[in-house]
Every structure is written in C-alpha cells, then in structure tokens.
Design a protein around this motif. Structure first.
Motif, PDB file in Angstrom:
ATOM      1  N   ILE A 169       1.010  -0.759  -0.537  1.00  0.00           N
ATOM      2  CA  ILE A 169      -0.101   0.008  -0.351  1.00  0.00           C
ATOM      3  C   ILE A 169       0.578   1.327   0.019  1.00  0.00           C
ATOM      4  CG2 ILE A 169      -1.480   0.981   0.819  1.00  0.00           C
ATOM      5  CD1 ILE A 169      -2.227  -1.417   2.771  1.00  0.00           C
ATOM      6  N   ASN A 245     -14.319  -8.003   1.696  1.00  0.00           N
ATOM      7  CA  ASN A 245     -12.619  -8.080   1.367  1.00  0.00           C
ATOM      8  C   ASN A 245     -12.464  -7.906  -0.058  1.00  0.00           C
ATOM      9  OD1 ASN A 245     -13.114 -11.177   0.556  1.00  0.00           O
ATOM     10  ND2 ASN A 245     -15.105 -10.538   1.629  1.00  0.00           N
ATOM     11  N   THR A 246     -10.782  -8.372  -0.023  1.00  0.00           N
ATOM     12  CA  THR A 246      -9.859  -7.705  -1.063  1.00  0.00           C
ATOM     13  C   THR A 246      -8.743  -8.552  -1.423  1.00  0.00           C
ATOM     14  OG1 THR A 246      -9.604  -6.651  -3.123  1.00  0.00           O
ATOM     15  CG2 THR A 246      -9.480  -5.836  -1.096  1.00  0.00           C
ATOM     16  N   VAL A 252      -7.774  -1.423  -2.446  1.00  0.00           N
ATOM     17  CA  VAL A 252      -7.646  -0.917  -1.294  1.00  0.00           C
ATOM     18  C   VAL A 252      -7.389   0.304  -1.477  1.00  0.00           C
ATOM     19  CG1 VAL A 252      -6.056  -1.036   0.765  1.00  0.00           C
ATOM     20  CG2 VAL A 252      -7.057  -3.254  -0.234  1.00  0.00           C
ATOM     21  N   ALA A 255      -9.767   3.051  -2.560  1.00  0.00           N
ATOM     22  CA  ALA A 255     -11.021   3.256  -1.554  1.00  0.00           C
ATOM     23  C   ALA A 255     -10.594   3.988  -0.455  1.00  0.00           C
ATOM     24  CB  ALA A 255     -11.121   1.805  -0.640  1.00  0.00           C
ATOM     25  N   LEU A 256      -9.163   3.956  -0.089  1.00  0.00           N
ATOM     26  CA  LEU A 256      -8.810   5.298   0.711  1.00  0.00           C
ATOM     27  C   LEU A 256      -8.091   6.139   0.379  1.00  0.00           C
ATOM     28  CD1 LEU A 256      -5.151   2.697   1.889  1.00  0.00           C
ATOM     29  CD2 LEU A 256      -7.270   3.519   2.900  1.00  0.00           C
ATOM     30  N   LYS A 260     -12.508   5.835   2.586  1.00  0.00           N
ATOM     31  CA  LYS A 260     -12.976   4.760   3.534  1.00  0.00           C
ATOM     32  C   LYS A 260     -11.646   3.935   3.988  1.00  0.00           C
ATOM     33  CE  LYS A 260     -15.942   3.004  -0.481  1.00  0.00           C
ATOM     34  NZ  LYS A 260     -15.589   4.049  -1.576  1.00  0.00           N
ATOM     35  N   ALA A 262      -9.142   0.912   5.949  1.00  0.00           N
ATOM     36  CA  ALA A 262      -8.941  -0.382   5.539  1.00  0.00           C
ATOM     37  C   ALA A 262      -8.384  -1.032   6.501  1.00  0.00           C
ATOM     38  CB  ALA A 262      -8.365  -0.254   3.943  1.00  0.00           C
ATOM     39  N   LEU A 264      -6.621  -4.474   8.001  1.00  0.00           N
ATOM     40  CA  LEU A 264      -5.435  -5.201   7.611  1.00  0.00           C
ATOM     41  C   LEU A 264      -4.916  -6.385   8.851  1.00  0.00           C
ATOM     42  CD1 LEU A 264      -4.218  -2.429   6.223  1.00  0.00           C
ATOM     43  CD2 LEU A 264      -2.884  -4.485   4.778  1.00  0.00           C
ATOM     44  N   VAL A 271      -8.026  -7.985   2.998  1.00  0.00           N
ATOM     45  CA  VAL A 271      -7.868  -6.735   3.167  1.00  0.00           C
ATOM     46  C   VAL A 271      -9.429  -6.756   4.268  1.00  0.00           C
ATOM     47  CG1 VAL A 271      -7.560  -4.467   3.419  1.00  0.00           C
ATOM     48  CG2 VAL A 271      -5.610  -6.319   3.223  1.00  0.00           C
ATOM     49  N   ILE A 273     -12.665  -4.149   4.109  1.00  0.00           N
ATOM     50  CA  ILE A 273     -12.708  -2.694   3.890  1.00  0.00           C
ATOM     51  C   ILE A 273     -13.456  -1.546   4.293  1.00  0.00           C
ATOM     52  CG2 ILE A 273     -13.359  -0.631   1.507  1.00  0.00           C
ATOM     53  CD1 ILE A 273     -11.263  -2.413  -0.336  1.00  0.00           C
TER      54      ILE A 273
END
Length: 500
Positions: A169, A245-246, A252, A255-256, A260, A262, A264, A271, A273
């Motif tokens: 990430i 979940n991904t 991710v 989404a961030l 959103k 995350a 972990l 992960v 979300i």
C-alpha cells in the motif's frame, strides 16, 4: 515490528532485580518450549554479564549473531563503565547494529516480542529490558490474486504477512497523511491488526467508529479477517455482506482515496474495506483502468446479469406454474412438449438442478485445481445430459439453470455472489407458493431491508438512496474520468475534491 503494548502477564518492574532474577521472570513463562534459547554472555573486556532470549524458529539467527552477539562480545572497556546509564547509552548508541530497538520495564512486553520473533537483551545492573528487532518469518512471495482476476490492472496481491501488505500500500500512497493505527486482537494469539486511512480525507467519526468496534473484540484467536468482519458488521442476520474483503492492493488504495478505511490483519491475504455499499460490490478495479465507454457497457451488462442470476429460475417457475397465459403461444407449446414425461413439478425440478449446480461448484473449489476444473465442466455436462435423457428434468430447465449459474459468476466479489445465490432460493420458494405475487413480495422485503441497512453509518443502497448528482457519475454508467472531480459525498470526506 516491535511494540511494548501488552497487559496480559502484568507489568512487572525489574529495578532492583539481579540478572538471574530478570531472566528467570521470563523463562518461568515461556522457558518450557524447546525453541526458546537463553544465551548468557560476557560483554567483552568490560566484564559485565548479560543474556539474550529469543525463539530460534521465528528469529533470524544470522541477524542475532552479526548484529547483536558479535558486537556485544567484542566490547572494549571504558572509563565510565561503572555508571549504568552511561554504559546503557553506549550499548544502544554505538554497539548494537540494528535499526529498531526499544526499552521496556514490562515482562509482558518482553514475552510478546520474544514470541513474535524479536530478541530480548538483559544486562546486569541495567534496570530495563532491551527489545531488539530480529524477527524473521517465512512466507509466500507476492503473486497475482486468484479470487479477483482482471485483464488490465496490477498483478500484485496481498500475502499473509501484514508488513508486506503494508509495503504494497505504501508503494502506491506517498502521502504523509496516510495513517496507520496498530492494535492486537486475540487474547492468546495477539495478532497484529492495522487500521489504515488517509487522515486528510477520511471522516473522523467513521474512523473512531471503526476503532471502537475493533477495541470491543474479545476472542482467543482471530485466525482470519473473516473473524473480524463478523464481530464488527452492523447486522449479523442480513444476507448482504456489509464489509468488503479483497486481495488487491489497487482496490484498497482506491478505497482509501475515496475516504474509506482499510483493516489489515496479520496471517491473512484478505484486507477488509469499510464502509461499503451494494453498488460497490458490483464494481471491478478494471472499470477504472478502461475507457469510460467500455466500462459503462460492462457495468450495465453486469447489473443485468445480477438480475438474471437472482430472478430467472423464479420467473420460470412462476410462469410455468401460475401464469401460463403470459407466455407467448409458440413458446408455451415448445416448453410443454419439452416437459412431457417429466414426473416432477417445476419447482422440484428447478431445486434439484440448482442444488446439483451448487454441489458441483463446491466440489470444484475443494478438489485440487486440475481435477476441480474437470469435475466442474464434465460433471455439469454429464449430469445435465443424463438427467434430460432419463426424463427427470426438461431441456429448457437445464438451459435456465446453466444461464443462471454463468450469470452469477460475473459478480466481482465472491461474498456478494454467495448472497445472491442464497436469495435465489428464497425467490424460487416464493414463486412456487404465490407466483409473481410471491416474487414481488420478496423483492419489496429485500428493498425495504436494504434501504434500512447501514455499513458504518453509510446507507447500504448507496447512491440509490442519497441523491448526489456527482456520485452518479461513477455508478451504473461511468463518466469520463476527467469529469469525476469529487469524492463520494455519501462518505462525507474532509477533502471533497478529487481533481481540480
């Protein structure tokens, strides 16, 4: 990663304890394990005694030998060695060749770090423990995610090591406001859990709510992120998944960037979300990588196929059993002739075929990959053809079930696909009892439930409940990327502008 947060074994201090007592306080708890090593040494010409404790199976012996033992055992005496504070500064500042170390007075912190692969150094007449970062964990290399394949997009997927996942990430987000909060879940396993978000974007209330729910988890072992999901979801009895979940870092990161959060967990490549909406469950990372025309067509097709997978068997049952007059005459004659000799009602026929498909799907997943593919393809063909020839089911029923199964595979998120498969059986039962009226009643119940359902304060129906014109630009039809200038207002982000 080393940490001194722990309370399980207390917070015993060692200010007045000798070296032997300090060592004994740790070994009494974990010394019965065969892979726990206690090594007592003399710190070079200083003559001072010391000891290190570590676990051989998860600690790096090479790092311990070169960066800890060798420099300590080659220390040269100095004039101020009698002063404990000065001696400790020399050990930490110029002797130990490690980038990460901390001091602690807690036996509990020492035990947790030893069991995480780190090394504890205890020096005679020094009133604190020194924790050295020497953890080494074996794990699989970064590979392409198997549960979320794309034609155009990143080929990297998360692995079971949370540090590796964080690095995947961080490679994509070089924003100083990217923030991570560390927790430990599981009273006995104490797995590391990270809450990640972008501080300048994510809504503070949502982040606080995620933290509050994580802090309430009380379980011996959170073996997988699915355990966390079940503890923090809003509605336990809802058929819809309220947390995504991904395995994909790019999903991710996207989404961030929307605001959103995350989650972990160490030991799993999946992960979480939050929050999520139902439309989000139907999006694929590939939608953002392709031109807007292609993505819009694929999304429209995906929505249509979701409706097909949910309603096609139940509509067939309703029309055949209750509403034959709504079927065109030629088609009705063709269906009637194909069902000639079938001994079961339409509902029983459909249920038998749907259950058979589910059995084949489950068998294909559990068997080894080469065998599973063969079972899925050959099993479906053989069973379908044999059932038709035996007169147990009609050919058109085989077509209906096959189209339904293929349509259900187009849902990008596996958990959302399971929900649609479950709801399909309820639709079929309603159609068998009341025909189209039953389908309409179940649909209204689902829509009512969906409108009330929330995911961390966000309406699960998403843009279909809150009318924000800017949010519709990335819904069923995807607008050109340069037109999508605002983040989803549904999430109430701090920074509302995505592009100027």
């Amino acid at each position: 990663m080393i940490t001194n947060k722990v309370e399980r074994w207390g917070t015993e201090l060692m200010e007045s304890e000798s070296l032997s007592n300090s060592v004994q306080s740790i070994m009494d708890v974990i010394g019965h394990n065969h892979d726990v090593v206690l090594r007592e040494i003399i710190l070079g010409s200083t003559g001072r005694k010391a000891a290190i404790i570590y676990v051989t199976t998860i600690g790096s012996s090479e790092v311990i030998n070169k960066s800890v033992l060798q420099p300590l055992m080659q220390m040269v005496a100095a004039s101020d060695d009698s002063l404990s504070d000065q001696f400790k500064k020399r050990v930490l500042g110029t002797t130990i060749v490690l980038s990460e170390l901390i001091e602690t007075d807690s036996v509990a912190a020492c035990i947790r770090n030893i069991l995480s692969g780190n090394t504890v150094l205890i020096i005679d007449q020094i009133s604190s423990y020194i924790i050295l970062s020497t953890a080494h964990q074996e794990g699989r290399s970064i590979q392409e995610p198997k549960s979320e394949s794309v034609v155009r997009g990143s080929r990297e997927g998360f692995v079971e090591n949370v540090s590796t996942n964080i690095s995947l990430i961080r490679q994509r987000i070089k924003d100083p406001s990217f923030t991570m909060l560390q927790y430990h879940v599981g009273k006995r396993t104490e797995r590391e859990l990270i809450i990640a978000f972008i501080k300048d974007i994510a809504n503070n209330q949502m982040v606080e709510e995620v933290c509050r729910r994580i802090e309430t988890i009380d379980i011996d072992d959170a073996a997988e992120s699915g355990f966390i999901e079940q503890f923090i979801e809003d509605n336990t009895f809802s058929p819809f998944p309220q947390i995504m979940n991904t395995e994909r870092p790019d999903r991710v990161v996207a989404a961030l960037m929307d605001g959103k959060v995350a989650i972990l967990l160490d030991g799993t490549p999946f992960v979480l979300i939050v929050p999520v909406t139902l439309p989000m469950m139907l999006y694929s990372p590939e939608d953002s990588n392709e031109r807007w025309i292609y993505s819009s067509i694929i999304r429209i097709m995906r929505y249509i196929l979701v409706v097909v997978s949910l309603y096609l068997p139940s509509l067939y049952i309703a029309f055949i059993s209750f509403h034959q007059g709504l079927i065109p005459t030629k088609l009705a004659i063709s269906i009637t002739s194909s069902r000639e000799g079938v001994p079961f009602p339409t509902y029983v026929e459909a249920m038998m075929m749907e259950i058979t498909i589910e059995i084949l799907r489950e068998a294909a997943i559990r068997l080894p990959k080469p065998i599973g593919q063969a079972i899925g393809m050959v099993g479906g063909l053989v069973i379908g053809q044999s059932a038709v020839q035996a007169g147990i089911v009609s050919p058109i029923m085989v077509i209906v079930v096959a189209v339904t199964a293929i349509a259900s595979y187009t849902i990008p998120i596996y958990s959302a696909g399971i929900a649609m498969r479950l709801l399909r059986f309820f639709m079929m039962l309603a159609a068998a009892l009341l025909g189209l009226y039953g389908i309409i009643m179940v649909t209204l119940l689902l829509l009512s439930h969906m409108m009330k359902l929330k995911s961390f304060g966000t309406n699960y129906a998403g843009v279909y409940v809150h009318y924000h014109p800017s949010d519709w630009k990335d819904s069923i039809i995807k607008y050109p990327l340069k037109w999508i200038k605002e983040r989803p207002k549904l999430l109430d982000p701090k920074d509302k502008k995505r592009a100027k």
